[in-house]
Design an enzyme around this catalytic site. Structure first.
Site, short mmCIF file in Angstrom:
data_model
loop_
_atom_site.label_atom_id
_atom_site.label_comp_id
_atom_site.label_asym_id
_atom_site.label_seq_id
_atom_site.Cartn_x
_atom_site.Cartn_y
_atom_site.Cartn_z
N SER A 100 -5.10 16.37 5.96
CA SER A 100 -6.00 15.72 5.10
C SER A 100 -6.72 14.47 5.27
O SER A 100 -7.64 14.03 4.58
CB SER A 100 -5.37 15.74 3.71
OG SER A 100 -5.31 16.86 3.19
N SER A 150 -6.00 14.44 -2.96
CA SER A 150 -6.05 15.07 -1.85
C SER A 150 -6.27 16.58 -2.06
O SER A 150 -5.79 17.32 -1.40
CB SER A 150 -4.82 14.88 -0.79
OG SER A 150 -5.39 15.46 0.46
N LYS A 174 -10.50 14.64 5.34
CA LYS A 174 -11.51 14.45 4.15
C LYS A 174 -12.09 13.22 4.11
O LYS A 174 -13.11 13.06 3.40
CB LYS A 174 -10.47 14.28 2.90
CG LYS A 174 -9.93 15.94 2.57
CD LYS A 174 -9.19 15.77 1.30
CE LYS A 174 -8.56 17.10 0.85
NZ LYS A 174 -7.05 17.54 1.64
#
Length: 308
Positions: A79, A143, A82
């Protein structure tokens, strides 16, 4: 990022106040964020407790590189992806620091994906209109993978078209060892290096609204049940004001971090591939703890080094 992760601890009033003060200072009076110091050749030589496994890079903007450790070969970054998703969205749809931005309608796909037991998500309902800023927060703070894909579709029409934008931006930033294959990081085929992600961290922290979001310990969003808590449990400790966690079985634990040093300098770092092959939760624990030790040591050693 897998849904199985460490329950984030809310730091209490003191930590929240510390983060809020730091964010306000950074949004209103950001220090100079220019500079392209190499992450592989240290220009500030400190004795630091670098993680023994995986790979790491760090720098102090305005002073220079703290160096890198580990083989800088592409690995899954989960993640941490992102951050690039937010960077592309904000480049296409800029926001002022306190601006909510346009209202975006949650589609059926984001709704359906919000109940997945296989990945981290944010609970949103089809037809609900949520501001760009709040969606960015739902993607970066807890997230939400489904939110990353929703923003990609909103921005580019499809996740595939958005990923092409991500890779173009990576190339423009000189991230030559990075390949993005999705907006959320759930794909193990999205790979990068600590040195490349450090380049992105430098650019991301130039954006006031992004700085403010990643420094938020917790928040509430209209239409989303409960309190949204940041997966980065280092916030408010050792000057930490961001950035983004990541974890999966293949990636292990990952953390892109930012901390304010004594005197106002910005310290940036990336730690990747911590305890891969195990549970995402154990990998994230390793990334957070190894980053905490590294940041604390930099904060302790930097004032003396800066005067030499």
């Amino acid at each position: 990022m897998s849904r199985t992760r460490i329950p984030p601890a809310v730091g209490g009033v003191a930590a929240a106040v510390a983060v809020a003060v730091a964010v306000t200072c950074w949004v209103l009076f950001p220090p100079e964020l220019a500079g392209r110091a190499s992450a592989s050749r240290p220009s500030i030589d400190l004795a630091l407790p670098w993680p023994s496994d995986g790979q790491s890079s760090a720098e102090v903007l305005g002073l220079g590189s703290l160096g890198s450790r580990g083989e800088q070969q592409p690995v899954p970054i989960a993640s941490v992806t992102k951050v690039m998703t937010a960077y592309v969205v904000l480049k296409d749809h800029p926001l002022d620091a306190d601006e909510p931005g346009p209202q975006i309608t949650v589609d059926e796909q984001a709704d359906a994906e919000s109940t997945s037991a296989e990945e981290s998500t944010a609970q949103v309902r089809a037809g609900r209109r949520i501001s760009e800023r709040d969606l960015l927060a739902l993607m970066l703070v807890p997230s939400g993978n489904n939110i990353a894909r929703l923003l990609a579709r909103w921005d580019a029409g499809s996740q595939e078209a958005f990923v092409a934008k991500m890779n173009r931006e990576a190339a423009a930033l000189g991230m030559t060892s990075t390949t993005y294959t999705g907006a959320s990081g759930v794909e193990d085929s999205t790979t990068s290096t600590a040195a490349d992600q450090l380049r992105l961290a430098r650019e991301a922290m130039k954006i006031p609204v992004l700085r403010a979001i990643v420094a938020t310990p917790n928040l509430r969003v209209d239409g989303v049940p409960g309190e949204v808590v940041n997966t980065n449990t280092l916030l408010g400790r050792d000057g930490v004001i961001g950035l983004k966690t990541g974890s999966s079985t293949a990636a292990g634990g990952a953390l892109m971090w930012a901390a304010q040093a004594p005197g106002g300098k910005l310290i940036l770092g990336v730690v990747l591939h911590q305890s891969p092959g195990g549970s995402p939760a154990s990998g994230l624990r390793a990334a957070l703890e190894n980053s905490r030790r590294l940041i604390a040591a930099i904060q302790h050693e930097l004032p003396a080094a800066a005067t030499r």
